[in-house]
Write a protein that holds these residues in place. Sequence first.
Motif, short mmCIF file in Angstrom:
data_model
loop_
_atom_site.label_atom_id
_atom_site.label_comp_id
_atom_site.label_asym_id
_atom_site.label_seq_id
_atom_site.Cartn_x
_atom_site.Cartn_y
_atom_site.Cartn_z
N UNK A 1 34.65 20.73 53.92
CA UNK A 1 34.71 21.50 52.68
C UNK A 1 34.21 20.66 51.50
N UNK B 1 35.44 39.00 59.18
CA UNK B 1 36.34 38.16 58.41
C UNK B 1 35.91 38.19 56.94
N UNK B 2 34.62 38.16 56.73
CA UNK B 2 34.08 38.26 55.37
C UNK B 2 32.97 39.29 55.36
N UNK C 1 25.44 29.88 53.11
CA UNK C 1 24.45 30.77 52.51
C UNK C 1 23.44 29.89 51.79
N UNK C 2 22.16 30.10 52.05
CA UNK C 2 21.14 29.28 51.39
C UNK C 2 19.83 30.05 51.31
N UNK D 1 21.29 18.28 50.19
CA UNK D 1 20.74 19.63 50.16
C UNK D 1 19.31 19.64 49.61
N UNK E 1 26.92 24.04 47.70
CA UNK E 1 26.54 25.09 48.64
C UNK E 1 27.63 26.16 48.70
N UNK E 2 27.24 27.42 48.78
CA UNK E 2 28.21 28.48 49.01
C UNK E 2 28.45 28.56 50.51
N UNK E 3 29.71 28.34 50.91
CA UNK E 3 29.99 28.35 52.34
C UNK E 3 31.40 28.83 52.62
N UNK E 4 31.64 29.12 53.88
CA UNK E 4 32.95 29.58 54.31
C UNK E 4 33.38 28.71 55.48
N UNK E 5 34.56 28.12 55.38
CA UNK E 5 35.02 27.20 56.41
C UNK E 5 36.23 27.82 57.10
N UNK E 6 36.18 27.88 58.40
CA UNK E 6 37.36 28.33 59.16
C UNK E 6 37.93 27.12 59.86
N UNK E 7 39.16 26.75 59.47
CA UNK E 7 39.77 25.54 60.03
C UNK E 7 40.26 25.79 61.45
N UNK F 1 43.11 29.52 59.14
CA UNK F 1 43.06 29.39 57.68
C UNK F 1 41.62 29.22 57.25
N UNK F 2 41.21 30.01 56.35
CA UNK F 2 39.84 29.86 55.90
C UNK F 2 39.78 29.82 54.39
N UNK F 3 38.76 29.24 53.90
CA UNK F 3 38.61 29.12 52.46
C UNK F 3 37.14 29.17 52.12
N UNK F 4 36.86 29.87 51.09
CA UNK F 4 35.47 29.93 50.65
C UNK F 4 35.22 28.81 49.66
N UNK F 5 34.17 28.06 49.87
CA UNK F 5 33.80 27.08 48.87
C UNK F 5 32.69 27.69 48.02
N UNK F 6 32.79 27.49 46.76
CA UNK F 6 31.82 28.12 45.87
C UNK F 6 30.80 27.11 45.41
N UNK F 7 29.62 27.59 45.22
CA UNK F 7 28.54 26.70 44.79
C UNK F 7 28.88 26.02 43.47
N UNK G 1 16.10 20.80 51.64
CA UNK G 1 15.24 21.91 51.23
C UNK G 1 13.77 21.50 51.27
#
Lengths: 300, 426
Positions: free
Chosen positions: A285, A214-215, A263-264, B15, A293-299, B1-7, B19
Amino acid sequence: MVSEDAPRLERLGDVWVGRFTAMASPCEVLVDTDRRRDAADLVRAARAEARRIERKFSRYRDDSVVHAIHAGRGAPFEPDAETARLLGYAAACFELSGGLFDVTSGVLRRAWTFDGAEAAPDDARIAEALAHVGWPRVEWDGRTFMLPEGMELDFGGLGKEYAVDSAAALLAERSPVACLVNFGGDLVANAARRDGAPWIVGVDDPDRTGEGALYRIELQHGGLATSGDARRYVTWRGKRLGHILDPRTGWPVADAPRSVTVLSTTCIEAGTLATLAILQGRGARAFLEAQGVTGWVVDA
Amino acid sequence: MQLKTTAASATGSVRGALRAAASVLLAGGAVAAVASAAHAADAPRWQFDSSGLLYGELHRTTVVEPMARITRVFSKGSSLTAQVDFDAITGASPSGAQPSGVVQTTTTPSGNTKTVPAGDLPLTDFHDVRGAVDLEYAQPIGSHLTATTGGHWSKEQDYRSLGGRAQLSLEVFQRLSTFTLGASANADVITPLDGTRAAFTEDDRTGVDSNDKHARSWLVGTSRVMTRRWLLGATGTYSEEWGYLSDPYKVVSTLDPVTGHTTGALHERRPDRRLRRDVLVSSVYHHTTDVSYLSYRYYWDDWGVQAHTGDFRIRHDFDETHFVQPHVRFSHQGEADFYSYGIVEGSAKPDFATSDYRLGMLNTVTVGATYGFDLASVPGQITVRGEFMRQWGRGYPDVAVGSQKTYNLAPGVNTGTLMLGWSVGW
């Protein structure tokens, strides 16, 4: 015949890939070297670490620390340093999640069967299970741990990610060769590759596992973990409920995403953040964004 | 449906606390090990390789060649390699004189004479030792370019060689392609043991003790990763040689036009320039566990020599401690324009002539295998290589005269090579 001692190694491009099974998951270690023997040494070390952690923390083995705690039926238990650190981390997760991430919530799962069928949840069973759930009921002062009888400890949500980080660190201590340690999709790259190129990681579509990524994520070093499982759900009143249970209500988290990938810097941090995000339900989200945080959410 | 969230720029409180908890869990040391691994990849290291080679031709040459090489890889990726070779060669090599219906006497490089029975191929005995030293330094320049420079020196009783080389390699297209440019130069001195003989004379001394031989060459190469499993490469070289290019010990027989018996032997004569070119195409393919190497080389020069060489190796690893690599090689070489089976008395003397079998038509088949293994008690890896080679030329050429027709003028030679190697890195 493949002997137990020889991990399966395959050459793919300029890396060696070692494969084995541990923690009920397909595991893969990518080793950025041309020397097969070095790769085999590292793969064997990673496998040994995965199996050591599995043996030590599995709920299903009668020689595990978890089994010893359960067998004590509420007796005080003095864990070794590694177990103590894991309990400390579990305590921190509980605090930081406001009670959503609870390593004692495993009991709840017995009240549910996530086989996709239309479920009629038995309120009495859930209430009974909830009576044995709750981190505040355990006693833990950093030295002595007491788990009330009838409660259960389940490191299932942490163990795999912890094993990934631990194995990657172990490999980094053994050799300067860069490795990508991947236990069932939770992974960490312990160093940049020798040609400076990133590791390329594909994340599956939860609906079409194994059919294509998917990514594609480029990873120099750091951890990546996914929480959520498309194949484990129940349907209730026409709604699809995922297998992530809210330990406060005993019910699956409403409107939880199908999966969250994060991703961390470490795998355990990525995995915990992904689980915490799913536990937020519709707010997954927003949670990741708030945490930067950099992440990918699949609903769902 | 997917969406990337950016840092986002701000780091969330959960967080940060997580850590901290994770670093306690991973015991600090482990996390530090991960963080420092990127730097550890640059750690200096050593590599040592050594081998002993034994080469034998039945009734001919025996070569013993020990070799040792040590490489130091420095922290910034540069490396220095030093190699020392030592050869001891004993035996006999065809002098170039043809077999004859009469007993023949030949002279050895050290001035002794040797007599062979009628019909036998005259051989020249020799014994020599050679020492060689080679140094090479490689230096990455930026992230895509590597410069390599090197030099060698070698010495045997009658030969000294001195050379230098430089090479630039550039990696482009996400390192999927490599381009290489190289140049080298050699300055050699040949000092025949008993003085230099004049060409086309039986035994006239030129009065010259040492003879110079020069060479320079250029190389252009490219390689490309075609698929995840397949690497393809091509290299072309062009070299020029000039100076004393003859072999001081090789002779050409003079033949009686009727009987074909040898009447004498003249020192050979080759042109004093030679342009050599070759093109090499090679492929490396990674099967699931095996790796196969296939290459083809085409060589041609302005002496009229053309050669085709095919080489195939496949490496099979039984496990990480031992592997086997079978090897097969075929080569066909056409003869030089001035290759001669003997100069017939009374005919016009050619400008150049040689009967050196290495410039004649030559077919070579090599079959061998390498086996590599570990010993629990010895660090590193041990390899054993065994090879059998069969070489033959044109034994009964149309141009043979008289009794020459009854002899095999280029009898096949069988050779065996046994090599023992040991490599270790730390």
